[in-house]
Write a protein that holds these residues in place. Structure first.
Motif, PDB file in Angstrom:
ATOM      1  N   SER A  49       0.808  -1.228   0.000  1.00 50.53           N
ATOM      2  CA  SER A  49       0.000   0.000   0.000  1.00 50.53           C
ATOM      3  C   SER A  49       0.840   1.275   0.000  1.00 50.53           C
ATOM      4  O   SER A  49       0.325   2.344  -0.314  1.00 50.53           O
ATOM      5  CB  SER A  49      -0.913   0.017   1.228  1.00 50.53           C
ATOM      6  N   GLY A  50       2.112   1.178   0.376  1.00 45.45           N
ATOM      7  CA  GLY A  50       2.952   2.371   0.447  1.00 45.45           C
ATOM      8  C   GLY A  50       2.736   3.207   1.695  1.00 45.45           C
ATOM      9  O   GLY A  50       3.258   4.322   1.799  1.00 45.45           O
ATOM     10  N   ILE A 147       2.411   8.379   3.216  1.00 45.10           N
ATOM     11  CA  ILE A 147       2.564   7.425   2.119  1.00 45.10           C
ATOM     12  C   ILE A 147       3.862   7.723   1.369  1.00 45.10           C
ATOM     13  O   ILE A 147       4.311   8.878   1.300  1.00 45.10           O
ATOM     14  CB  ILE A 147       1.369   7.458   1.148  1.00 45.10           C
ATOM     15  N   SER A 149       6.696   5.666  -1.846  1.00 47.55           N
ATOM     16  CA  SER A 149       6.943   4.545  -2.754  1.00 47.55           C
ATOM     17  C   SER A 149       8.092   3.739  -2.164  1.00 47.55           C
ATOM     18  O   SER A 149       9.251   4.163  -2.214  1.00 47.55           O
ATOM     19  CB  SER A 149       7.308   5.025  -4.161  1.00 47.55           C
ATOM     20  N   THR A 262      -6.954   3.946   0.462  1.00 52.73           N
ATOM     21  CA  THR A 262      -5.545   4.295   0.605  1.00 52.73           C
ATOM     22  C   THR A 262      -5.117   5.171  -0.565  1.00 52.73           C
ATOM     23  O   THR A 262      -5.194   4.753  -1.725  1.00 52.73           O
ATOM     24  CB  THR A 262      -4.649   3.035   0.636  1.00 52.73           C
ATOM     25  N   ARG A 264      -2.369   6.761  -2.948  1.00 54.45           N
ATOM     26  CA  ARG A 264      -1.039   6.378  -3.425  1.00 54.45           C
ATOM     27  C   ARG A 264      -0.173   7.605  -3.630  1.00 54.45           C
ATOM     28  O   ARG A 264      -0.676   8.717  -3.798  1.00 54.45           O
ATOM     29  CB  ARG A 264      -1.124   5.593  -4.740  1.00 54.45           C
ATOM     30  N   THR A 270      -6.927   4.304  -3.959  1.00 58.84           N
ATOM     31  CA  THR A 270      -7.228   2.883  -4.095  1.00 58.84           C
ATOM     32  C   THR A 270      -8.176   2.435  -2.989  1.00 58.84           C
ATOM     33  O   THR A 270      -8.283   3.077  -1.935  1.00 58.84           O
ATOM     34  CB  THR A 270      -5.952   2.022  -4.007  1.00 58.84           C
TER      35      THR A 270
END
Length: 422
Positions: A49-50, A147, A149, A262, A264, A270
């Motif tokens: 999910s990051g 959040i 990556s 969530t 991103r 998402t």
């Protein structure tokens, strides 16, 4: 003075973080990382999910609680230093019933115990000040939840390792580690022996952690049982109805969190994930199956004990697997304005869930030492958040104990200790 040689098995974010930490703390050492894929971060690191978890769920005194809080600081610091995106978008855990409100208050106390900054309880219309389209009786607000990556972070760490003089061996699958009198021997998947030996090894094999550990002489348990999590991406016209993260209150009857919103790091929104048994440890498309992986858990007594205890959870999750609309309906309970939303499937994630022989899920991180080999046997969520803290912990605490022991009795290759939280 001879050069100390370390090896790390696994090029996910945990293995990369350990290799980097070894080079920071032991700049004169040789560090070699082995990764079975053609590039790093190809499994759980790039299929999650990051979320940078703040520490809302983890019992006080556990390794998860300790290393999550430290990990948040290290991840944020690393992103800032390397110009990587870090979005502190915040998170709401929303209660829809009075029963959930009581559970939420217990979560709030856990967050306070873990010193999560700025957490607070919201009631009624206070929720809309954070998420204007969200409904609920009460919510726990964690404004510092963020959040990132993790794939981008992992690839930057790989660059750091090379710049610091470390080696990364790609397309190099390790089958076994052997503690020998002259050092640790690496046996590759094809049966060949790597030409160098190493003084110390750390296994960070993720979805294959139990197999590598067992092949290397460690205990068979816990066993990895793979669960997939499906995500869907909202079409662009619906993205802005939710600002950050909206989660349900965990139900103690179920082993997983449930479907949630969530955001991103690319700005997309998402919904997901569900959690259902996967037909392979690396079956990200959902279209394939791996006979070895399936057989592995079907013959495991713990799997059947877990299954019989969690039939209601399996029924609940199967509904979201079989019906996209059911998946959407679960989220609409929290944001009714999205009742007409359309979505597209995103890549699945696979959770490396460690399971005991009695059918219980291993909740905390588990790090086990066997001679001069250290195995990460369980590092689920918040494993990515905690990755740099896990690396510090292994290199500065767990391995220091190994090294001290080795100077006293270099021939002792028995299992020395298991490190896990309460």
């Amino acid at each position: 003075m001879s050069i100390v040689k370390y090896t790390v098995i696994g090029g996910g974010i945990n293995g990369l973080a350990v290799a980097r930490q070894l080079l920071i703390d032991h700049p004169d050492a040789e560090v070699t990382l082995f990764e079975k894929e053609s590039s790093v971060a190809q499994h759980q690191t790039s299929h999650n999910s990051g979320v940078v978890h703040a520490g809302l769920y983890y019992a006080k005194g556990s390794l998860k609680a300790k290393l999550c809080r430290r990990g948040v600081h290290l991840v944020k610091e690393y992103c800032e230093a390397n110009d990587l995106p870090y979005d502190q978008c915040g998170k709401l855990v929303v209660a829809l019933t009075e029963v959930e409100v009581e559970r939420l208050k217990r979560l709030y106390q856990i967050a306070l115990d873990n010193e999560v900054p700025d957490v607070c309880m919201l009631y009624g219309d206070e929720i809309k000040k954070v998420e204007p389209n969200c409904i609920g009786i009460a919510a726990l607000h964690s404004p510092t939840t963020a959040i990132v990556s993790y794939e981008a972070i992992a690839k930057q760490i790989a660059k750091d390792i090379l710049e610091k003089g470390g080696k990364i061996q790609l397309s190099a699958e390790v089958k076994e580690l052997k503690n020998n009198a002259d050092g640790i021997q690496i046996i590759m998947k094809d049966g060949s022996v790597y030409p160098e030996t190493f003084n110390y090894a750390v296994s960070c094999a993720g979805l294959q952690s139990d197999r590598l550990a067992k092949n290397s002489g460690d205990e068979a348990n816990p066993k990895i049982v793979p669960f997939f999590g499906q995500y869907f991406v909202l079409d662009d016209q619906f993205t802005n109805d939710v600002k950050g993260l909206i989660y349900p209150v965990p139900d103690p009857k179920y082993p997983f969190l449930g479907v949630h919103f969530t955001k991103r790091i690319d700005g997309k929104m998402t919904i997901g994930p569900n959690a259902f048994l996967s037909l392979g440890r690396e079956n990200y498309t959902g279209k394939n199956f791996n006979f070895k992986d399936i057989t592995d858990y079907l013959v495991y007594p713990g799997f059947w004990r877990f299954s019989f205890r969690n039939i209601p959870a399996a029924i609940r999750e199967s509904k979201t697997v079989l019906s996209q609309q059911t998946f959407i309906d679960e989220c609409v309970k929290y944001v009714p304005s999205l009742s007409k939303m359309t979505v597209k499937p995103a890549t699945r994630g696979i959770r490396a869930q460690a399971m005991n022989q009695d059918g219980s899920l291993v909740d905390d991180f588990v790090i086990r030492k066997d001679g001069n080999i250290t195995h990460i046997r369980n590092a689920p969520s918040p494993g990515a958040t905690s990755s740099m803290a896990i690396a510090e912990y292994i290199v500065r605490e767990v391995m220091q104990t190994v090294e001290a022991k080795a100077t006293v009795d270099a021939n002792d290759s028995g299992i020395e200790m298991v490190v896990q939280g309460s």
